[in-house]
Each structure stands twice: as structure tokens, then as C-alpha cells.
Scaffold this motif. Sequence first.
Motif, PDB file in Angstrom:
ATOM      1  N   ALA A  68       0.830  -1.198   0.000  1.00 56.76           N
ATOM      2  CA  ALA A  68       0.000   0.000   0.000  1.00 56.76           C
ATOM      3  C   ALA A  68       0.867   1.252   0.000  1.00 56.76           C
ATOM      4  CB  ALA A  68      -0.910  -0.001   1.223  1.00 56.76           C
ATOM      5  N   TYR A  69       0.531   2.178  -0.884  1.00 57.48           N
ATOM      6  CA  TYR A  69       1.126   3.515  -0.878  1.00 57.48           C
ATOM      7  C   TYR A  69       0.037   4.492  -0.443  1.00 57.48           C
ATOM      8  CZ  TYR A  69       2.621   8.048  -2.782  1.00 57.48           C
ATOM      9  OH  TYR A  69       2.921   9.383  -2.934  1.00 57.48           O
ATOM     10  N   VAL A  70       0.230   5.105   0.701  1.00 57.10           N
ATOM     11  CA  VAL A  70      -0.754   6.047   1.240  1.00 57.10           C
ATOM     12  C   VAL A  70      -0.094   7.408   1.360  1.00 57.10           C
ATOM     13  CG1 VAL A  70      -2.292   6.569   3.162  1.00 57.10           C
ATOM     14  CG2 VAL A  70      -1.846   4.186   2.548  1.00 57.10           C
ATOM     15  N   TYR A  71      -0.759   8.425   0.858  1.00 58.33           N
ATOM     16  CA  TYR A  71      -0.184   9.775   0.957  1.00 58.33           C
ATOM     17  C   TYR A  71      -1.257  10.763   1.406  1.00 58.33           C
ATOM     18  CZ  TYR A  71      -2.591  10.927  -3.401  1.00 58.33           C
ATOM     19  OH  TYR A  71      -3.544  11.151  -4.346  1.00 58.33           O
ATOM     20  N   ARG A  72      -0.809  11.907   1.926  1.00 59.81           N
ATOM     21  CA  ARG A  72      -1.725  12.948   2.339  1.00 59.81           C
ATOM     22  C   ARG A  72      -2.008  13.857   1.159  1.00 59.81           C
ATOM     23  NH1 ARG A  72      -4.005  14.508   6.877  1.00 59.81           N
ATOM     24  NH2 ARG A  72      -2.779  14.716   8.756  1.00 59.81           N
ATOM     25  N   HIS A  77      -6.709  14.997   3.419  1.00 60.77           N
ATOM     26  CA  HIS A  77      -7.209  13.646   3.180  1.00 60.77           C
ATOM     27  C   HIS A  77      -6.060  12.650   3.061  1.00 60.77           C
ATOM     28  CE1 HIS A  77     -10.932  15.703   2.254  1.00 60.77           C
ATOM     29  NE2 HIS A  77     -10.265  16.461   1.415  1.00 60.77           N
ATOM     30  N   TRP A  78      -6.403  11.386   3.207  1.00 56.80           N
ATOM     31  CA  TRP A  78      -5.486  10.303   2.873  1.00 56.80           C
ATOM     32  C   TRP A  78      -5.983   9.641   1.597  1.00 56.80           C
ATOM     33  CZ3 TRP A  78      -1.129  10.345   5.475  1.00 56.80           C
ATOM     34  CH2 TRP A  78      -1.117  10.870   6.773  1.00 56.80           C
ATOM     35  N   CYS A  79      -5.053   9.171   0.776  1.00 58.89           N
ATOM     36  CA  CYS A  79      -5.429   8.464  -0.451  1.00 58.89           C
ATOM     37  C   CYS A  79      -4.685   7.140  -0.507  1.00 58.89           C
ATOM     38  CB  CYS A  79      -5.097   9.295  -1.688  1.00 58.89           C
ATOM     39  SG  CYS A  79      -6.103  10.789  -1.818  1.00 58.89           S
ATOM     40  N   LEU A  80      -5.404   6.085  -0.915  1.00 56.02           N
ATOM     41  CA  LEU A  80      -4.878   4.725  -0.923  1.00 56.02           C
ATOM     42  C   LEU A  80      -4.531   4.273  -2.337  1.00 56.02           C
ATOM     43  CD1 LEU A  80      -4.381   1.913   0.377  1.00 56.02           C
ATOM     44  CD2 LEU A  80      -6.833   1.480   0.063  1.00 56.02           C
ATOM     45  N   ASN A  81      -3.309   3.773  -2.491  1.00 54.65           N
ATOM     46  CA  ASN A  81      -2.842   3.229  -3.769  1.00 54.65           C
ATOM     47  C   ASN A  81      -2.307   1.831  -3.573  1.00 54.65           C
ATOM     48  OD1 ASN A  81      -2.075   5.854  -5.808  1.00 54.65           O
ATOM     49  ND2 ASN A  81      -2.288   6.295  -3.646  1.00 54.65           N
ATOM     50  N   PHE A  82      -2.361   1.037  -4.665  1.00 48.97           N
ATOM     51  CA  PHE A  82      -1.719  -0.278  -4.693  1.00 48.97           C
ATOM     52  C   PHE A  82      -0.464  -0.175  -5.558  1.00 48.97           C
ATOM     53  CE2 PHE A  82      -6.185  -2.417  -4.420  1.00 48.97           C
ATOM     54  CZ  PHE A  82      -6.285  -2.008  -3.092  1.00 48.97           C
ATOM     55  N   VAL A  83       0.681  -0.560  -5.014  1.00 49.91           N
ATOM     56  CA  VAL A  83       1.915  -0.555  -5.797  1.00 49.91           C
ATOM     57  C   VAL A  83       1.887  -1.731  -6.768  1.00 49.91           C
ATOM     58  CG1 VAL A  83       4.433  -0.739  -5.730  1.00 49.91           C
ATOM     59  CG2 VAL A  83       3.221   0.568  -3.960  1.00 49.91           C
ATOM     60  N   CYS A  84       2.143  -1.443  -8.055  1.00 51.54           N
ATOM     61  CA  CYS A  84       2.116  -2.467  -9.099  1.00 51.54           C
ATOM     62  C   CYS A  84       3.426  -2.464  -9.874  1.00 51.54           C
ATOM     63  CB  CYS A  84       0.949  -2.217 -10.056  1.00 51.54           C
ATOM     64  SG  CYS A  84      -0.651  -2.470  -9.278  1.00 51.54           S
ATOM     65  N   GLU A  85       3.446  -3.216 -10.985  1.00 48.79           N
ATOM     66  CA  GLU A  85       4.602  -3.310 -11.866  1.00 48.79           C
ATOM     67  C   GLU A  85       5.695  -4.156 -11.201  1.00 48.79           C
ATOM     68  OE1 GLU A  85       5.047  -1.604 -14.889  1.00 48.79           O
ATOM     69  OE2 GLU A  85       3.104  -0.600 -14.873  1.00 48.79           O
ATOM     70  N   PRO A  86       6.613  -4.685 -12.025  1.00 50.01           N
ATOM     71  CA  PRO A  86       7.798  -5.329 -11.465  1.00 50.01           C
ATOM     72  C   PRO A  86       8.563  -4.331 -10.593  1.00 50.01           C
ATOM     73  CG  PRO A  86       7.610  -5.780 -13.806  1.00 50.01           C
ATOM     74  CD  PRO A  86       6.562  -4.770 -13.479  1.00 50.01           C
ATOM     75  N   GLU A  87       9.267  -4.822  -9.587  1.00 49.00           N
ATOM     76  CA  GLU A  87       9.963  -3.955  -8.636  1.00 49.00           C
ATOM     77  C   GLU A  87      10.859  -2.956  -9.362  1.00 49.00           C
ATOM     78  OE1 GLU A  87      11.822  -5.954  -5.450  1.00 49.00           O
ATOM     79  OE2 GLU A  87      12.779  -4.145  -4.671  1.00 49.00           O
ATOM     80  N   LYS A 125     -12.671  10.316   0.505  1.00 47.24           N
ATOM     81  CA  LYS A 125     -13.823   9.773   1.236  1.00 47.24           C
ATOM     82  C   LYS A 125     -13.610   8.295   1.533  1.00 47.24           C
ATOM     83  CE  LYS A 125     -17.047  12.601  -1.472  1.00 47.24           C
ATOM     84  NZ  LYS A 125     -18.223  12.497  -2.366  1.00 47.24           N
ATOM     85  N   LEU A 126     -13.112   7.569   0.528  1.00 50.28           N
ATOM     86  CA  LEU A 126     -12.901   6.131   0.671  1.00 50.28           C
ATOM     87  C   LEU A 126     -11.914   5.847   1.802  1.00 50.28           C
ATOM     88  CD1 LEU A 126     -12.385   3.713  -2.300  1.00 50.28           C
ATOM     89  CD2 LEU A 126     -10.845   3.635  -0.361  1.00 50.28           C
ATOM     90  N   ALA A 127     -10.811   6.581   1.834  1.00 54.21           N
ATOM     91  CA  ALA A 127      -9.813   6.364   2.880  1.00 54.21           C
ATOM     92  C   ALA A 127     -10.411   6.669   4.253  1.00 54.21           C
ATOM     93  CB  ALA A 127      -8.584   7.237   2.625  1.00 54.21           C
ATOM     94  N   GLN A 128     -11.222   7.724   4.331  1.00 56.27           N
ATOM     95  CA  GLN A 128     -11.835   8.061   5.609  1.00 56.27           C
ATOM     96  C   GLN A 128     -12.805   6.968   6.060  1.00 56.27           C
ATOM     97  OE1 GLN A 128     -14.460  11.444   5.646  1.00 56.27           O
ATOM     98  NE2 GLN A 128     -14.189  11.793   7.837  1.00 56.27           N
ATOM     99  N   ALA A 129     -13.625   6.487   5.128  1.00 54.75           N
ATOM    100  CA  ALA A 129     -14.629   5.486   5.468  1.00 54.75           C
ATOM    101  C   ALA A 129     -13.976   4.178   5.919  1.00 54.75           C
ATOM    102  CB  ALA A 129     -15.546   5.230   4.271  1.00 54.75           C
ATOM    103  N   LEU A 130     -12.847   3.810   5.276  1.00 56.63           N
ATOM    104  CA  LEU A 130     -12.181   2.549   5.596  1.00 56.63           C
ATOM    105  C   LEU A 130     -11.161   2.698   6.722  1.00 56.63           C
ATOM    106  CD1 LEU A 130     -13.634   1.746   3.024  1.00 56.63           C
ATOM    107  CD2 LEU A 130     -11.555   0.640   2.227  1.00 56.63           C
ATOM    108  N   GLY A 131     -10.969   3.917   7.182  1.00 56.80           N
ATOM    109  CA  GLY A 131     -10.029   4.144   8.274  1.00 56.80           C
ATOM    110  C   GLY A 131      -8.580   4.047   7.846  1.00 56.80           C
TER     111      GLY A 131
END
Length: 188
Positions: A68-72, A77-87, A125-131
Amino acid sequence: MPKPLTRRFFARSVHKVAPELIGATLLVDGCGGRIVEVEAYHQTDPAAHSYIGPTERNAVMFGPPGFAYVYRSYGIHWCLNFVCEPEGSAGAILIRALEPTKGLARMRRRRGLDDPRDLCSGPGKLAQALGVTHKHYGLPLDRPPFVLLPRTAPVEIVTGVRIGITKAADLPWRYGLKGSPFLSKPFR
DNA sequence: TATGAGATCAACT
DNA sequence: GTTGATCTCATAC
């Protein structure tokens, strides 16, 4: 029951992974639902946080996929990302909206709202709702508190330009579930 | 329905 | 000092 998504699932191009996430289930500590909207970002993309190279904030994007990559955002707000791609490719997918199915009561309490269409219809909103907060930065997506399940039925996917950015604003790297009432904004 | 301001902070120039 | 992968509320049509 579907098997959870593995780290290998995320070790591919963001443009392959992003559409496959539409209709998948995301839970954080038992709260969440069906993903209906995501956006893809890649290191070669001027709008991506990894475009400028590794920094303290984006470090997890340069590590292995499936975290997870989370940034302000805007200091609020907080925003949620999934890290993808080869390393090392430093791509990520921003989770922008989902259809709430689990933990409705807790999400309503966190958001101070009743209407399920407004609980997760936008990345903040999503990040807030999911904590989701900075505490989730760098956590693996195949272990608690995260649960990620693949979709079990075919879905109709629509694409469009990304939202809220000024650089590379014309790239059609936004993916959504066609006709969903839970999107942050309708697709044109 | 549409536009605009404010909130609040980390990274960048 | 400015900008941003945002959201909410207020005011105006």
C-alpha cells in the motif's frame, strides 16, 4: 469462495491490473466493498508521484509490488494506492471509489453520513470510510488488515481521463464500472 | 446545477 | 512561497 489476490497479481503493468481491479472486493479491517473506480499512474507519467524519482514519501512505490502507498492529499485527506509493476518500475493504482458492502455502520460513523453513495465516492472519502491513514503506508495487501478478492463475475468497464490533475491530464487511465451509482464522477 | 473559498501540510522551486 | 492524484459548505443562477 475466490482466493485472495496475490503479490504476483500486482507484479504486472498498471494497465493490466487496473481494469482487473474493477469489481474486485477490498476490505480494510472488515470495512469496504466492491471497487468501482481506479486510476493508473506510472513512473514515466508526469502526473505520478514517482515521476521525479525516489523520495521519502514515494519510497514504497520503488519497492516490490503488492504493497500500500498512502499519501496525504491537500493536507487534509489520505489516499490509498496499490503498488504495481515489477519492482523498480514505480507504478501505482489509486483506489478512487467503491460500492460499500461490509462494515456499513462503521463507515457511516467515520464519515458522518447515511447515504451509501457518498461513503466511498472519491479517494479521500474512501480512505476516511475505511479508516486508512499513514499507519497503512507500506503494508502488504495480502495480509490483514487488508483483504483483496478477485471479482467473481464479468463486468463492463469504461475508461476516461483522470480527475483532479493538471499534468498529463489527457491520458485515458481512469477505469470504472459502467453505470455504477457509486463513482466519484460519471464517465463521459 | 454551477462556481468559489477554505481547510491544512509535505514536497518542491 | 507555491502547488496539489480532495472534499465540504456557502452563495449564485
